[in-house]
Design a protein around this motif. Structure first.
Motif, short mmCIF file in Angstrom:
data_model
loop_
_atom_site.label_atom_id
_atom_site.label_comp_id
_atom_site.label_asym_id
_atom_site.label_seq_id
_atom_site.Cartn_x
_atom_site.Cartn_y
_atom_site.Cartn_z
N ALA A 214 -83.43 -68.00 44.40
CA ALA A 214 -82.57 -67.15 45.24
C ALA A 214 -81.12 -67.38 44.85
N ASP B 49 -77.10 -67.36 46.89
CA ASP B 49 -76.42 -67.31 48.19
C ASP B 49 -74.91 -67.10 48.03
N ARG C 173 -80.94 -63.44 60.53
CA ARG C 173 -82.17 -63.05 59.84
C ARG C 173 -83.17 -62.44 60.83
N GLY D 236 -78.04 -64.36 51.68
CA GLY D 236 -78.60 -64.55 50.33
C GLY D 236 -79.94 -63.86 50.18
N GLY D 237 -80.51 -63.96 48.99
CA GLY D 237 -81.81 -63.34 48.79
C GLY D 237 -82.41 -63.73 47.45
N MET D 238 -83.62 -63.28 47.25
CA MET D 238 -84.37 -63.61 46.05
C MET D 238 -83.80 -62.91 44.82
N VAL E 137 -83.84 -75.86 48.18
CA VAL E 137 -83.43 -75.50 49.55
C VAL E 137 -84.49 -76.00 50.53
N ASP F 190 -86.17 -74.99 52.97
CA ASP F 190 -86.49 -73.71 53.60
C ASP F 190 -87.79 -73.86 54.40
N ARG G 208 -90.19 -72.05 54.70
CA ARG G 208 -91.38 -71.48 54.05
C ARG G 208 -91.96 -72.40 52.98
N MET H 292 -88.36 -72.99 47.71
CA MET H 292 -87.15 -72.20 47.45
C MET H 292 -86.12 -73.05 46.71
N TYR I 79 -79.73 -71.37 59.21
CA TYR I 79 -81.05 -71.36 58.57
C TYR I 79 -81.11 -72.35 57.40
N HIS J 238 -78.41 -74.06 54.81
CA HIS J 238 -77.16 -73.30 54.68
C HIS J 238 -75.94 -74.01 55.27
C1 RP5 Z 1 -83.12 -69.47 51.38
O1 RP5 Z 1 -83.80 -68.23 51.50
C2 RP5 Z 1 -82.08 -69.22 50.31
O2 RP5 Z 1 -81.01 -70.13 50.48
C3 RP5 Z 1 -81.71 -67.78 50.52
O3 RP5 Z 1 -80.66 -67.66 51.45
C4 RP5 Z 1 -82.94 -67.15 51.16
C5 RP5 Z 1 -83.68 -66.18 50.28
O4 RP5 Z 1 -84.83 -65.66 50.94
P1 RP5 Z 1 -84.84 -64.26 51.66
O5 RP5 Z 1 -83.56 -64.14 52.47
O6 RP5 Z 1 -84.84 -63.21 50.58
O7 RP5 Z 1 -86.04 -64.25 52.51
O8 RP5 Z 1 -83.98 -70.47 51.03
#
Ligand code: RP5
Length: 319
Positions: free
Chosen positions: A151, A153, A185, A195-197, A249, A251, A253, A260, A301, A304
């Motif tokens: 990802a 950010d 989110r 941020g995102g993938m 990260v 995360d 998930r 992540m 989240y 971050h």
């Molecule tokens: C976090 O998930 C990363 O830091 C990034 O902010 C985010 C990406 O995932 P999605 O937001 O696309 O679900 O681990």
């Protein structure tokens, strides 16, 4: 003899301090993807998958001292879970369900980057192993890729100003307060960096700007000329970013086999030229968007909060 003892002591204290360093690192970076309280197991993202209550999946409780893989724990048998959505829909951005069909671990595999920012990860029976230790669940969970899921950010900052345009200082630290663009989110309802993938084959600079535009300016909900206008507006700012983090990260998930990783950049609008006449608007995965004051009481989240702290330090701002 005295000299020998002092040499041995020096060795012993070196090993003690190295061990301590690795333990604190684990505690700092690997918490939101574990159930740390044995009496309060975390149900694994079941809301997203709409599982019936009888099907809800729980993480095994992993105490701090059992996170490291090198700690022997023969009874560790976490649930193997991959979201039914991934198995059923087979989205183009996701891997095949059987990791044994993938061969190019730790390298670029077609358009998929299977390298990790934290070094080479190991495989166990042909399946990638989380480099930060046990998470209490196996499989891919909600994540598309086995191994690292990359990802980006964008931490977009400006100074907090009063109505006269003067910087606002914190009364205790006497330092100017920095603000960053934060989104809420839709999946967890937590505030986060927009941020995102990374899309397959995409450069990190493209992901940073695309994700910011989608989540914080709602560019997908606008026509192409408004989108171009927004992009022109942001181009100058996004040309001058500073990398402040690259790595794993924490995360929610993450699993034992999928996790992540991110590259975080700071884009700073020092004199408000970019955002003075530009309003933020939430889009895509974001329920709302705001300029948020950076302060150590923030709850954000995943990891971050660590990233925005680094941005505050970079600008010698209040924390
Ligand atoms: C976090 O998930 C990363 O830091 C990034 O902010 C985010 C990406 O995932 P999605 O937001 O696309 O679900 O681990």
């Amino acid at each position: 003899m005295g000299l020998l003892l002092s040499i041995l002591n020096a060795f012993a204290s070196f090993f003690v301090s190295t061990k301590y360093a690795s333990t604190t690192l684990d505690k700092k970076y690997h918490k939101s993807c574990r159930s740390t309280n044995p009496n309060k197991l975390i149900s694994y993202q079941s809301k997203i998958d709409n599982l019936k209550s009888s099907e809800i999946v729980y993480r095994t409780h992993v105490p701090d001292d059992k996170v490291d893989w090198w700690v022997n724990w023969p009874q560790y048998q976490p649930v193997d879970y991959t979201s039914p959505r991934l198995i059923r829909d087979k989205p183009a951005w996701a891997d095949v369900q059987n990791p044994l069909d993938i061969k190019n671990w730790n390298m670029i595999d077609g358009k998929t980057d299977r390298r990790s920012h934290v070094g080479c990860y190991e495989l166990s029976d042909g399946i990638p192993v989380n480099p930060c230790g046990r998470t209490g669940i196996r499989g891919r969970g909600q994540l598309g890729k086995w191994g690292p899921n990359h990802a980006a950010d964008p931490i977009v900052t400006r100074w907090k100003r009063d109505e006269q345009g003067n910087k606002v200082f914190d009364a205790e630290t006497n330092k100017p307060i920095l603000q960053f663009v934060s989104i809420r989110r839709l999946d967890t309802n937590e505030w986060a960096i927009p941020g995102g993938m990374c899309d397959p084959g995409e450069k990190i600079s493209q992901t940073l700007k695309r994700e910011f535009m989608e989540e914080a300016t709602d560019c997908l909900g606008k026509n192409s000329s408004s989108r171009d206008q927004i992009e022109n507006h942001l181009n100058h700012l996004f040309e001058k970013g500073v990398e402040i983090f690259r790595g794993y990260v924490d995360d929610p998930r993450n699993t034992d086999n999928a996790w992540m990783e991110t590259i975080a950049y700071n884009f700073h609008d020092e004199d408000d030229t970019v955002f003075k006449e530009f309003s933020l608007s939430a889009g895509d995965d974001a329920g709302s968007v705001t300029w948020m004051d950076i302060d150590q009481k923030l709850k954000l989240y995943a990891s971050h909060k660590n990233f925005v702290q680094k941005a505050a330090e970079l600008h010698n701002a209040h924390w």
